[in-house]
Every structure is written in structure tokens, then in C-alpha cells.
Design a protein around this motif. Structure first.
Motif, PDB file in Angstrom:
ATOM      1  N   VAL A 180       0.833  -1.204   0.000  1.00  0.00           N
ATOM      2  CA  VAL A 180       0.000   0.000   0.000  1.00  0.00           C
ATOM      3  C   VAL A 180       0.865   1.250   0.000  1.00  0.00           C
ATOM      4  N   SER A 215       0.868   3.785  -3.130  1.00  0.00           N
ATOM      5  CA  SER A 215       0.398   5.151  -2.877  1.00  0.00           C
ATOM      6  C   SER A 215       1.431   6.168  -3.325  1.00  0.00           C
ATOM      7  N   LEU A 261      -6.219   0.588   0.965  1.00  0.00           N
ATOM      8  CA  LEU A 261      -6.131   1.292  -0.312  1.00  0.00           C
ATOM      9  C   LEU A 261      -7.016   2.531  -0.320  1.00  0.00           C
TER      10      LEU A 261
END
Length: 202
Positions: free
Chosen positions: A66, A70, A126
Motif C-alpha cells: 500500500v 500510494s 487502499l
């Protein structure tokens, strides 16, 4: 693509350049193998670091993935005030198109979307670290348009924010069609009409 670092816990004592190198390996692993087959062992081996280097930065594979995605997917680019809703929407669409142009991301996003359907914890992570930050960066576009009188105060914000990304994502990732300037221009016109945009107040 420029990435904005979301520092892992304890980042003050970590080597930033090593973290960046590991993140690139994570992205490569995801693009080549998908989420299910990506592992901490595989990343450590490919990055030529010990697993302890990963666990000092992330507590789990999910956190690692993640954070890496990101950084690739949420450059957190502010959309500058162009002086009009049309100009702001044009820039917003350009940002989304640029975001999706990353070849690795084109393979990673569909895989993570499918995995999130089966993994509620991943879906939540997410949303918190990818979806919500991107949507927050588009909120000022609506605020400015309302202040200029181009949009009503009761505009459906969630639907408007969906319009800023969903049609481009669908065309690029699902239909695998080219995002052309002509398509973006037509999409701007359609979006403004859909939102009921009107000329700004003098």
C-alpha cells in the motif's frame, strides 16, 4: 513519475535512498507477479537487502504494498486555480491521464482492485492511502467553482469526484483505448454539462 513520500514509522533513522530503491522493487514485483505472488522474501532478495530492512519500514506485506503503490499513484499534485471550472477540470483530467500512463501502474491497479474484493483489510488500506488522498486533492476544484457561482452549493460532490477519474480509468484500463486530447476535450464538455456548470458570476 514524481512520487511524494509517505514516511513509514521510524523513518527518521532509515536511509531514504534505500527505502526508495526498495519501493521501486516492490512496484516491479507487483507489476510482474501481482499481489498474491509478491512476497517480503521475494522483494528482499530482488532488492539485495535483508528482510529486517523491510520490517524496519513496514510491518507486513500489505503495508509495504500500500505504501509503495500510494507513492506511485498519489503524487498529491495540487490542481492550481485556473480561474474557471473548465480550466480546473481540464487540468484534473490531465493529471489522471498522466497517472494512468505509467505502464507498471496499468498492470498493478486492476490486480489490486480484484484482490481488494477478496481482502477487506487491503480494500480499507487502499481507500485510506490511495483513493481518499486523491479525492481530497480534487475537492478544492469544487469549492472554487461554488465560490465563483459555477456550481450550485448542493452539487453532488461524490458523483462529481467520480467523474474526475472514473471515465478515464474505464477507457484506459478496462477498454484499453488510447486517451487522446480529443477524448479529454469531449469529456470536459460532457462533465461540465453533467454537473450543470454555468458561467462564473461577474
Amino acid at each position: 513519475m514524481t512520487r511524494t513520500r509517505r514516511a513509514p514509522s521510524g523513518a527518521a533513522v532509515l536511509r531514504v535512498e534505500l527505502t526508495d530503491a526498495i519501493v521501486e522493487v516492490v512496484i516491479d514485483e507487483l507489476a510482474e507477479k501481482g499481489y498474491a505472488r509478491t512476497s517480503m522474501d521475494g522483494v528482499a532478495k530482488r532488492a539485495e537487502v535483508g528482510k529486517s530492512s523491510l520490517y524496519r519500514r513496514w510491518s507486513s506485506k500489505q503495508d509495504m504494498v500500500v505504501d509503495a503503490v500510494s507513492q506511485l499513484s498519489v503524487p498529491l499534485v495540487d490542481i492550481p486555480d485556473s480561474g474557471s471550472l473548465r480550466g480546473d477540470v481540464e487540468r484534473a483530467f490531465e493529471v489522471v491521464a498522466e497517472w494512468l500512463s505509467d505502464e507498471r501502474l496499468g498492470r498493478i491497479l486492476p490486480d489490486l482492485t480484484a484482490e481488494a474484493k477478496r481482502n477487506p483489510a487491503l480494500a480499507k488500506a487502499l481507500s485510506e492511502h490511495l483513493e481518499n488522498p486523491r479525492r481530497a486533492k480534487a475537492e478544492p476544484v469544487l469549492d472554487r467553482a461554488i465560490a465563483r457561482g459555477e456550481l450550485p452549493r448542493d452539487v453532488d460532490r461524490e458523483l462529481a469526484l467520480d467523474m474526475f477519474a472514473a471515465p478515464i480509468y474505464w477507457r484506459h484500463t478496462v477498454r484499453r483505448s488510447e486517451i487522446t486530447p480529443e477524448f479529454l476535450a469531449q469529456l470536459v464538455d460532457s462533465t461540465l454539462a453533467f454537473l450543470g456548470a454555468r458561467p462564473p458570476k461577474e
